[in-house]
Structures are given as C-alpha cells and as structure tokens.
Motif scaffolding. Sequence first.
Motif, mmCIF file in Angstrom:
data_model
loop_
_atom_site.group_PDB
_atom_site.id
_atom_site.type_symbol
_atom_site.label_atom_id
_atom_site.label_comp_id
_atom_site.label_asym_id
_atom_site.label_seq_id
_atom_site.Cartn_x
_atom_site.Cartn_y
_atom_site.Cartn_z
ATOM 1 N N SER A 67 0.358 -0.189 40.025
ATOM 2 C CA SER A 67 0.453 -0.860 38.728
ATOM 3 C C SER A 67 1.733 -0.494 37.975
ATOM 4 O O SER A 67 2.113 -1.189 37.030
ATOM 5 C CB SER A 67 -0.776 -0.530 37.876
ATOM 6 N N ARG A 118 1.873 0.880 49.444
ATOM 7 C CA ARG A 118 1.203 0.192 48.339
ATOM 8 C C ARG A 118 1.582 -1.302 48.320
ATOM 9 O O ARG A 118 2.050 -1.833 47.310
ATOM 10 C CB ARG A 118 1.531 0.844 46.996
ATOM 11 N N SER A 138 2.901 4.337 41.986
ATOM 12 C CA SER A 138 1.603 3.801 41.566
ATOM 13 C C SER A 138 1.761 2.292 41.552
ATOM 14 O O SER A 138 2.713 1.776 40.945
ATOM 15 C CB SER A 138 1.248 4.313 40.171
HETATM 16 C C1 DP6 Z 1 -8.176 -1.135 38.405
HETATM 17 O O1 DP6 Z 1 -2.027 1.351 40.137
HETATM 18 O O2 DP6 Z 1 -3.730 3.017 39.309
HETATM 19 O O3 DP6 Z 1 -6.240 -0.613 37.117
HETATM 20 O O4 DP6 Z 1 -1.397 2.720 43.169
HETATM 21 O O5 DP6 Z 1 -3.251 4.317 43.499
HETATM 22 O O6 DP6 Z 1 -1.809 4.495 41.444
HETATM 23 P P1 DP6 Z 1 -2.427 3.587 42.509
HETATM 24 O O7 DP6 Z 1 -3.443 2.629 41.769
HETATM 25 P P2 DP6 Z 1 -3.339 1.988 40.334
HETATM 26 O O8 DP6 Z 1 -4.475 0.893 40.437
HETATM 27 C C2 DP6 Z 1 -4.775 0.101 39.338
HETATM 28 C C3 DP6 Z 1 -6.116 -0.506 39.522
HETATM 29 C C4 DP6 Z 1 -6.664 -1.219 38.315
HETATM 30 C C5 DP6 Z 1 -6.281 -2.699 38.335
HETATM 31 C C6 DP6 Z 1 -4.866 -3.042 37.968
HETATM 32 O O9 DP6 Z 1 -4.250 -2.360 37.122
HETATM 33 O O10 DP6 Z 1 -4.391 -4.067 38.481
#
Ligand code: DP6
Length: 332
Positions: free
Chosen positions: A144, A30, A142
């Motif tokens: 975020s 990530r 994750s």
């Molecule tokens: C659109 O952190 O939920 O909210 O790493 O797969 O868990 P993973 O993804 P995530 O992605 C967030 C994407 C978003 C934009 C943001 O929060 O920056």
Amino acid sequence: MSQEFPQATARAHSNIAFIKYWGNIDDQLRLPANPSLSMNLANLYTETTVQWDTTLIRDTLTLNGEVASPKALQRVVTFLDELRQHTGIQGYAKISSVNNFPMGAGIASSASAFAALTLAAVTAAGLSLAERQLTTIARLGSGSASRSIPCGFVEWHTGNIHEDSYAESIAPPEYWEIADVIAIISDEHKAVVSHEGHETAHTSDLQAARVAGAHERLRVCKQAILDRDFGTFAEVVEHDSNLMHAVMMTSKPPLFYWHPATLTVMNCVRQWRQEGLEVCYTLDAGPNAHCICIRSAAEQVSQKLQTLSEVKEVRFSTPGGPAVIVEPTLDP
Ligand code: DP6
C-alpha cells in the motif's frame, strides 16, 4: 544527526483503499493479485529523515524517538537492501521516522512509513527518480506504500514484473470534497499483520471470485470518483470491503478482524445513508471503521459516531497530497 553526510526528510500520508489490495501473485516482489484504488489522508502522515553515513557499519532506525524493535529494524533493512539493489546506492543509513498519529491508535502506518522512507532515502543519495519508479520501490517495503507516493486519489496497477506494478494519481486531492471519519474501536496491535494475511488469501475459495471482479469494481469506483457520484461510490466501496473480509474469514486459518462494535458501526452507517446522509464504510485489516463521507456531512457523521459507546475515539482526514521533501516539523 550530523550534517556532514547527505540527508533528506520526506513526508508521506497514510491512505485508505476503496478497492482493496489483498493477496499477491508474488509475495516477495509484492505483485498484487488485483489492482487497487485509494485516497491519501492529509491529516495522517509520517516524516522520515534518512542520512547516508559512510562511518556506519549497519542501518539504524528510530521510530517516534525510540530505538526500533529488532523486528521493525529487520523489515526496514530487508527493504533497504532491495532499494540499494534497484538504485545502486551504497552504504548504510541512519533513519529517524515520526508519525503525527499514535502508533497504537489502530491506524496503519506502513504505507506512509515506506513511502516517506523511499523518497527520503533516494533524495538523500542525490538521486532524482520519476514518480513511477518511486512507487515501484516503495511497493517492495509495503504494497500500500506505492499508493502513498502520488497525490490525492491513486490507482495501483497489478503488473507481472517489478517495473510494471506501479501507482499513479487519477485525481488531485481537491477534486472531490470527501472526508474519512475514522471510528477507532480498538487500539490493539493486529493479531495477524497484513503481510501474513496476503500469504494466506489464496487459501480462501472466495479469493478467485473476489480477484476476478476487482477490475470491474475498480472501473466503477474510479468513474464514480471522477463523476463525484456518491451513491455509486458508496455501494461499490462497501461491497469491495465486504468481499475482502469474506476472503479473510474463509482463509485457512480464518482471520476475523471485526469486533462486535465494528458490525454495529457498519449497520449504523448503512442506516444513516438510507436516511439521506452521504456516508459509507470501509475496513482495512483491523476492527476500525473508516466512514467515508461528503465533506459537508463529516461533522454530523463524527457526532453520530461519538454517541456510540463502542467507539473509543474519532479521527478525521481530508484527501491528501503526494509524498514530498520537507524540513522536519514533528518532534519524536
Ligand atoms: C487491508 O500494504 O499493509 O489495508 O505489503 O504486507 O505491508 P504489506 O501489506 P499492506 O496491505 C494493505 C491491506 C489493506 C488493503 C489496502 O490497503 O489496499
């Protein structure tokens, strides 16, 4: 949970990104394609208790008092394997996680969940890690979640290796009196989870252009926060959200997260801003609209949203603090 094994409970807040994370240069680690900037949400949080229990033969997980689905458990086990590798912690964990907001409310919980899990797991093992390292570990669960460890307004740096992709606070929660008034349009679970969306981001012709401009948008947004300049902030936040959704819509296969009502709210918010109300919108990977406004305008924004028949429910949050160790307060 029995008391003879070490345990700890951590609370972490959800966050809303002003400059969005979408797409990775390394999906497993990530490592994000672009830096991002967010605000923790004081009123939306997860409390997670971790107990390292030497009698266990595998990790166990309950979510809001119920045994987690095999899919949810697998994601957590994969994360714990990485956490064990990075920290040297051995053995299996008994985990109980509770959100103070309903899971089906269309509000993302992975950020607060993996931030709370990281802090609780490390603390229960008797380790005391620097905040920067906690953010890199949480990121593996994750992306975020890395931004839900530090306090208030938080920037996540891209980095080319695990250790360099970390998050840090740019201002404490009380620095700027703004609020997030969330218009819940649908409480359905997402058809495509963020994780799968990140993997297809590069298939959009627009992703390279979005990523190329992200550093500059982040610079502008950060300065607007530090200057408490709502006009500049509103323009860059809406633009960044639109760019991310343009990438989603032009990915292969395309991802359409907006509902017709989402566009209705977006248009209303722009109209209200033209009329002098200090409010702007930003959308995550779902149809709900986060209406960011000056704190003193929040009541009015909330009332206006509630007059729209398409809006099912309105939720409110002020800027939130860092992930912390607590005595559990939430009943599953
Ligand atoms: C659109 O952190 O939920 O909210 O790493 O797969 O868990 P993973 O993804 P995530 O992605 C967030 C994407 C978003 C934009 C943001 O929060 O920056």
